[in-house]
Design a protein around this motif. Structure first.
Motif, short mmCIF file in Angstrom:
data_model
loop_
_atom_site.label_atom_id
_atom_site.label_comp_id
_atom_site.label_asym_id
_atom_site.label_seq_id
_atom_site.Cartn_x
_atom_site.Cartn_y
_atom_site.Cartn_z
N GLY A 157 19.87 92.37 -108.13
CA GLY A 157 20.34 91.04 -108.53
C GLY A 157 21.66 90.67 -107.85
O GLY A 157 21.84 89.52 -107.40
N LEU A 158 22.59 91.61 -107.77
CA LEU A 158 23.86 91.34 -107.11
C LEU A 158 23.67 91.09 -105.62
O LEU A 158 24.32 90.22 -105.03
CB LEU A 158 24.83 92.51 -107.33
CG LEU A 158 25.38 92.68 -108.75
CD1 LEU A 158 26.26 93.91 -108.84
CD2 LEU A 158 26.17 91.44 -109.17
N LEU A 159 22.77 91.85 -105.01
CA LEU A 159 22.48 91.62 -103.59
C LEU A 159 21.91 90.22 -103.37
O LEU A 159 22.29 89.50 -102.44
CB LEU A 159 21.49 92.67 -103.08
CG LEU A 159 22.05 93.94 -102.45
CD1 LEU A 159 20.91 94.80 -101.91
CD2 LEU A 159 23.02 93.62 -101.33
N LEU A 160 20.97 89.84 -104.25
CA LEU A 160 20.37 88.51 -104.12
C LEU A 160 21.41 87.43 -104.34
O LEU A 160 21.43 86.41 -103.63
CB LEU A 160 19.23 88.36 -105.14
CG LEU A 160 18.43 87.06 -105.08
CD1 LEU A 160 17.79 86.88 -103.71
CD2 LEU A 160 17.38 87.03 -106.18
N TRP A 161 22.30 87.63 -105.29
CA TRP A 161 23.39 86.68 -105.56
C TRP A 161 24.28 86.55 -104.32
O TRP A 161 24.65 85.44 -103.93
CB TRP A 161 24.19 87.18 -106.76
CG TRP A 161 25.24 86.21 -107.26
CD1 TRP A 161 25.45 84.94 -106.83
CD2 TRP A 161 26.21 86.46 -108.28
NE1 TRP A 161 26.48 84.36 -107.52
CE2 TRP A 161 26.97 85.29 -108.42
CE3 TRP A 161 26.48 87.57 -109.08
CZ2 TRP A 161 28.02 85.19 -109.34
CZ3 TRP A 161 27.53 87.47 -110.00
CH2 TRP A 161 28.29 86.29 -110.13
N ALA A 162 24.61 87.67 -103.71
CA ALA A 162 25.44 87.63 -102.51
C ALA A 162 24.75 86.85 -101.39
O ALA A 162 25.39 86.08 -100.66
CB ALA A 162 25.76 89.05 -102.06
N LEU A 208 17.64 95.07 -100.38
CA LEU A 208 17.13 94.42 -101.60
C LEU A 208 15.71 94.88 -101.89
O LEU A 208 15.38 95.24 -103.04
CB LEU A 208 17.19 92.90 -101.42
CG LEU A 208 16.57 92.05 -102.54
CD1 LEU A 208 17.34 92.24 -103.83
CD2 LEU A 208 16.56 90.58 -102.14
N VAL A 209 14.85 94.89 -100.90
CA VAL A 209 13.46 95.31 -101.09
C VAL A 209 13.39 96.75 -101.57
O VAL A 209 12.63 97.08 -102.50
CB VAL A 209 12.67 95.13 -99.78
CG1 VAL A 209 11.31 95.80 -99.87
CG2 VAL A 209 12.51 93.64 -99.45
N HIS A 210 14.19 97.62 -100.99
CA HIS A 210 14.16 99.01 -101.41
C HIS A 210 14.70 99.20 -102.82
O HIS A 210 14.18 100.04 -103.58
CB HIS A 210 14.96 99.88 -100.42
CG HIS A 210 14.23 100.15 -99.15
ND1 HIS A 210 14.08 99.21 -98.15
CD2 HIS A 210 13.56 101.26 -98.71
CE1 HIS A 210 13.38 99.72 -97.17
NE2 HIS A 210 13.04 100.95 -97.47
N ILE A 233 22.70 90.14 -90.49
CA ILE A 233 23.21 90.46 -91.82
C ILE A 233 22.15 90.16 -92.88
O ILE A 233 21.93 90.95 -93.81
CB ILE A 233 24.51 89.69 -92.11
CG1 ILE A 233 25.65 90.23 -91.24
CG2 ILE A 233 24.89 89.77 -93.59
CD1 ILE A 233 26.96 89.49 -91.41
N VAL A 234 21.48 89.03 -92.76
CA VAL A 234 20.44 88.66 -93.73
C VAL A 234 19.34 89.72 -93.73
O VAL A 234 18.89 90.17 -94.80
CB VAL A 234 19.87 87.26 -93.40
CG1 VAL A 234 18.60 87.01 -94.20
CG2 VAL A 234 20.91 86.19 -93.72
N VAL A 235 18.87 90.13 -92.56
CA VAL A 235 17.80 91.12 -92.50
C VAL A 235 18.25 92.44 -93.11
O VAL A 235 17.50 93.09 -93.86
CB VAL A 235 17.33 91.31 -91.05
CG1 VAL A 235 16.33 92.46 -90.95
CG2 VAL A 235 16.68 90.03 -90.53
N MET A 236 19.47 92.87 -92.83
CA MET A 236 19.96 94.14 -93.38
C MET A 236 20.05 94.09 -94.90
O MET A 236 19.67 95.05 -95.59
CB MET A 236 21.33 94.48 -92.77
CG MET A 236 21.29 94.77 -91.28
SD MET A 236 22.91 95.06 -90.55
CE MET A 236 23.23 96.73 -91.10
N LEU A 237 20.52 92.98 -95.44
CA LEU A 237 20.64 92.88 -96.89
C LEU A 237 19.28 92.74 -97.56
O LEU A 237 19.06 93.30 -98.64
CB LEU A 237 21.55 91.71 -97.26
CG LEU A 237 23.02 91.84 -96.82
CD1 LEU A 237 23.83 90.64 -97.29
CD2 LEU A 237 23.63 93.14 -97.34
N VAL A 238 18.38 92.00 -96.95
CA VAL A 238 17.03 91.89 -97.51
C VAL A 238 16.35 93.25 -97.49
O VAL A 238 15.62 93.61 -98.42
CB VAL A 238 16.21 90.83 -96.73
CG1 VAL A 238 14.74 90.89 -97.12
CG2 VAL A 238 16.76 89.44 -97.01
#
Length: 843
Positions: free
Chosen positions: A752-757, A782-784, A774-779
């Motif tokens: 949730g915090l990752l998605l919020w960021a 998030l998936v994991h 950056i978007v790909v790395m965070l997604v």
């Protein structure tokens, strides 16, 4: 040898009938549920044959177009589609799947096992291969096939230069097919290490298994860079994220790096199993052991290692620094040393033996001639000045075919002729077999030996026609004639194979007097391979125990009880071959077919831009896979009866080190290769991209990223002591449910915090490659995080149902690896995105 009595024969037949009741394959529509490795391996090979015929037809179209100057047999756009699909089909839909299919078929039989360790994964791999290949080839029928070359270089394959769906078919179809390759790679690695015969230590393993082990590990590590590159390029085409566009901070050379990080190891991924066939067959037809077994094993391992340091070998002309050119030129020549060790071992085996020149031996000798020639031109191309002169000419086309066709196709046909009795119980025709060999050998050399000459005279690759008077007319005509002679030879071979099923002489047991265990099965083999599992104390069991077939059939060895209804085989120590558990295997299931079908619908939805359909199908596919994971371990459908015979080890689901731990570890190795490729792209663009745009202010809330990483750390630390007690045979259900539920909640908060960021950050992924990465790395993180949370919640539910407890501690230990991997990825991402940029003056 004594003749068995009627009572012994009846008891033996009854035992085989009982095994067939448990292991037998259904017919009709239910045949789609088969997960047995014998059937799956044959399906891989038959499907690969179909794609090979398609690729061969495309090659004939190319050679017809180039036979004479100025010919307009194919229009330029159609020609581009044909030559692109020829390379794509042969490399992605024939070579690797065919070799994997043969390995899936042979490895359990060679190792004295009844099946591969994850049968449903093998079946999933096949269906992904079939559906992905059909999606890709459907583009030909629709007239919108890929046309940017089988290597799909950017920017030619980008939306600006190829605006239609042509490239999308390649990117999505190949990614789908790569799921199959990696699945088979994971399956083969774990099966070779964990499901051999009792006593078969690593130094007694058949040489073919060593080749397949290294090949499978290379697939696990080498294919993810291409998967990542395909995802990034599809995101650029479909969503506008500029990973390869110079103006917005990307770099098209990044695609070449990602592609050849896969592409050059793939050459050895194709070559190594073919060399394994050579090393297996030569001792049989020389009737003596392979010379230098240990040296050959060392050469196999060295080849696999060095092959990952050669990818820039294909990029000498793109403008890389001279120091890098010198390094990769030296590495390209260095790989000839382990290859030469294998060639000398083969020659020495021929020298000290008394070769019998049956049809398979003709193909082996043809391989040695052609592959050595291809290796010599490979050393020439490793020299940078020479490569600059011929890099984009037909000389490289000729070299590639000498290495790949000579290095893969000739040994493959030798192996097919050798193992034909396994598939049919009959022997092939000697006369037709020899005609087929000589037509292929002569036609191949007429086609590609001449092509070296054409390339040295300057004929470029990938042109659809040429003018007369350049000196290319006669060589091209000879090459085209040679290609049709080769096609006639292949047709002769296929005719021989088809006819032998009806008219071939019945094969005796072990008709070639071979030394490996696959010849101790029936011809054709039963679904369970061995009614009893023999111990193995030698590399050549069939030579040293000539009555092994009869003793196996009489049930003299291990695991002959079948009334529990389980499919089972030995689980052994990887190094010593000592038995330590009974691995119980899943039976036939609709789940692999259903999962692959919904993934195929997802791909079709993406191709047709029906994104809601793709989203819905992907959700259903995930639900099917979760259902798959539910029918596992101590679940009644996985182990209906957990009792074992006195003196036997426990079932693997009742231990702390079952094959699933190894499977998760190898899968995460592949996953890590994909993530490291993404990390490589991040640092590469920082260093090289001429228009890399670094924002002056932070583009994302760094406090949210830190809090997310801390929550993930707490989740991992919380479950560690609980799982330690579970390993020690402790742990009450209430405590386990509390732990797994709490860990799942922390994982959800982390996601949730990752998605919020992501949602609140000042990210502009369509404007700059910096933000897109950056978007790909965070997604990715998030998936994991979401996946790990779901699996831990399911573990809590399984504790409630009694599938997980102190007597069955296996599954949470498997999920723990995913949590640890997710934690490592999260902190590396945090350091890369937050802590690294200030060093370069960015944020």
């Amino acid at each position: 040898m004594t003749t068995p009595s009627n009572e012994q024969v009846a008891a033996q037949e009854q035992l085989h009938d009982q095994f067939n009741d448990v292991w037998g394959n259904p017919r009709g529509w239910k045949s789609l549920t088969i997960v047995n490795h014998t059937t799956v391996g044959i399906r891989f090979m038959l499907t690969g044959l179909g794609f090979f015929l398609l690729g061969g037809l495309l090659a004939m179209l190319v050679r017809t177009q180039l036979a004479i100057p100025g010919y307009d047999f194919l229009e330029p756009d159609v020609y581009n589609q044909v030559f692109t699909m020829h390379g794509t089909v042969m490399m992605f839909l024939f070579a690797v799947p065919m070799m994997e299919g043969l390995a899936v078929y042979l490895i359990p039989k060679m190792l004295g096992a009844r099946d591969l360790v994850f049968p449903r994964l093998s079946a999933l791999g096949y269906w992904c291969y079939l559906f992905g290949g059909l999606i890709l080839c459907a583009s030909l029928l629709l007239g919108i096939a890929p046309k940017a070359g089988w290597f799909m270089y950017t920017p030619l394959s980008s939306a600006v230069h190829t605006p239609g769906p042509n490239s999308d078919f390649w990117l999505i179809g190949i990614t789908f097919v790569e799921i199959s390759a990696v699945s088979a790679g994971v399956e083969l690695v774990v099966s070779i290490l964990r499901t051999r015969a009792e006593g078969m230590s690593l130094n007694k393993m058949p040489i073919y298994a060593w080749y397949i082990l290294v090949m499978a590990m290379m697939i696990v590590v080498g294919f993810p860079p291409l998967i990542l590159g395909s995802i990034l390029l599809e995101l650029e085409r479909a969503v506008g994220l500029p990973f390869f566009e110079v103006a917005r901070g990307g770099d098209p050379i990044l695609w070449q790096h990602l592609f050849w990080l896969f592409g050059h190891p793939e050459v050895y991924i194709i070559f190594l199993p073919a060399a394994g066939i050579v090393s297996t067959l030569l001792p049989v037809f020389c009737q003596r052991p392979l010379v230098g077994y240990r040296w050959v094993v060392l050469a196999i391992l060295t080849t696999g290692f060095i092959s990952f340091g050669l990818w820039v070998h294909h990029m000498f002309t793109v403008g890389i620094p001279q120091l890098a050119q010198a390094f990769f030129s030296a590495a390209s020549m260095l790989v000839a040393i382990p290859t030469g060790i294998q060639v000398f071992a083969w020659i020495a085996t021929l020298w000290v033996g008394r070769p019998l020149y049956h049809v398979p031996m003709l193909w082996l000798v043809g391989f040695l001639v052609i592959f050595v020639c291809g290796g010599l031109t490979g050393v020439m191309l490793a020299l940078v000045p020479f490569d600059w002169q011929v890099h984009d000419t037909h000389f490289v086309v000729a070299h590639m075919h000498y290495v790949l066709v000579g290095g893969m196709f000739f040994p493959l046909l030798a192996g097919i002729y050798y193992w034909l009795p396994h598939f049919s119980g009959r022997m092939p025709s000697v006369r037709l077999g020899k005609w087929g060999f000589w037509l292929v050998f002569i036609g191949f050399n007429l086609t590609f030996l001449i092509m070296h000459w054409t390339g040295l005279m300057g004929m470029p690759r990938r042109i659809y026609t040429y003018q007369s008077g350049l000196g290319w007319d006669l060589p091209n005509l000879i090459s085209s004639i040679g290609s049709f002679i080769m096609a006639i030879g292949i047709a002769t071979v296929l005719l021989d194979i088809v006819l032998h099923f009806r008219f071939g002489q019945k094969a005796t047991k072990n008709p070639w007097n071979a030394d490996t265990l696959e010849w101790s099965t029936h011809l054709p083999p039963s679904p369970f391979n061995f009614v009893s599992l023999p111990p193995v104390r030698t590399r050549h069991p069939m030579w040293e125990l000539p009555d092994l077939v009869e003793r196996i059939d009489r049930g003299e060895f291990a695991l002959t009880v079948i009334d529990h209804g389980r499919r089972e085989t030995w689980g052994i120590e990887p190094l010593t071959g000592k038995v330590r558990e009974i691995i119980h295997l899943p039976g036939n299931s609709w789940l692999p077919f259903a999962a692959a079908a919904f993934i195929a619908i997802t791909c079709l939805g993406l191709l047709s831009k029906f994104y809601w359909v793709a989203l819905a199908a992907s959700i259903v596919a995930v639900l099917v896979l979760l259902r798959w994971s539910w029918e596992n371990g101590a679940h009644p459908l996985a182990a209906p009866d957990a009792r074992v015979q006195p003196g036997e080890p426990p079932l693997h689901s009742r231990t702390c080190d079952g094959p699933g731990l190894w499977g998760m570890g190898v899968t995460l190795l592949a996953n890590g290769a994909l993530y490291l490729s993404l990390l490589f792209g991040w640092f590469y663009l920082w260093t090289v991209s001429p228009n890399w745009l670094v924002p002056d202010d932070p583009v994302i809330d760094q406090r949210l990223l830190l809090a997310s990483a801390v929550l993930l750390s707490i989740a991992v630390l919380w479950q560690r002591p609980v799982l330690r007690r579970l390993r020690q045979g402790q742990g009450e259900p209430a405590a386990l449910i509390t732990c797994f539920s709490g860990v799942a909640l922390l994982g959800a908060l982390h996601a949730g915090l990752l998605l919020w960021a992501l949602l609140t950050g000042d990210l502009a992924p369509r404007a700059t490659a910096h933000d897109a990465v950056i978007v790909v790395m965070l997604v990715y993180s998030l998936v994991h995080g979401v996946l790990a949370s779901i699996l831990s919640a399911l573990q809590g539910l399984r504790v409630h149902y009694g599938y997980v407890c102190k007597r069955t501690p296996y599954e949470p230990l498997v999920v723990e690896q995913l949590w640890q991997y997710s934690l490592a990825v999260m902190w590396i991402t945090y350091c890369s995105v937050v802590l690294f940029p200030p060093t370069f003056g960015g944020v």
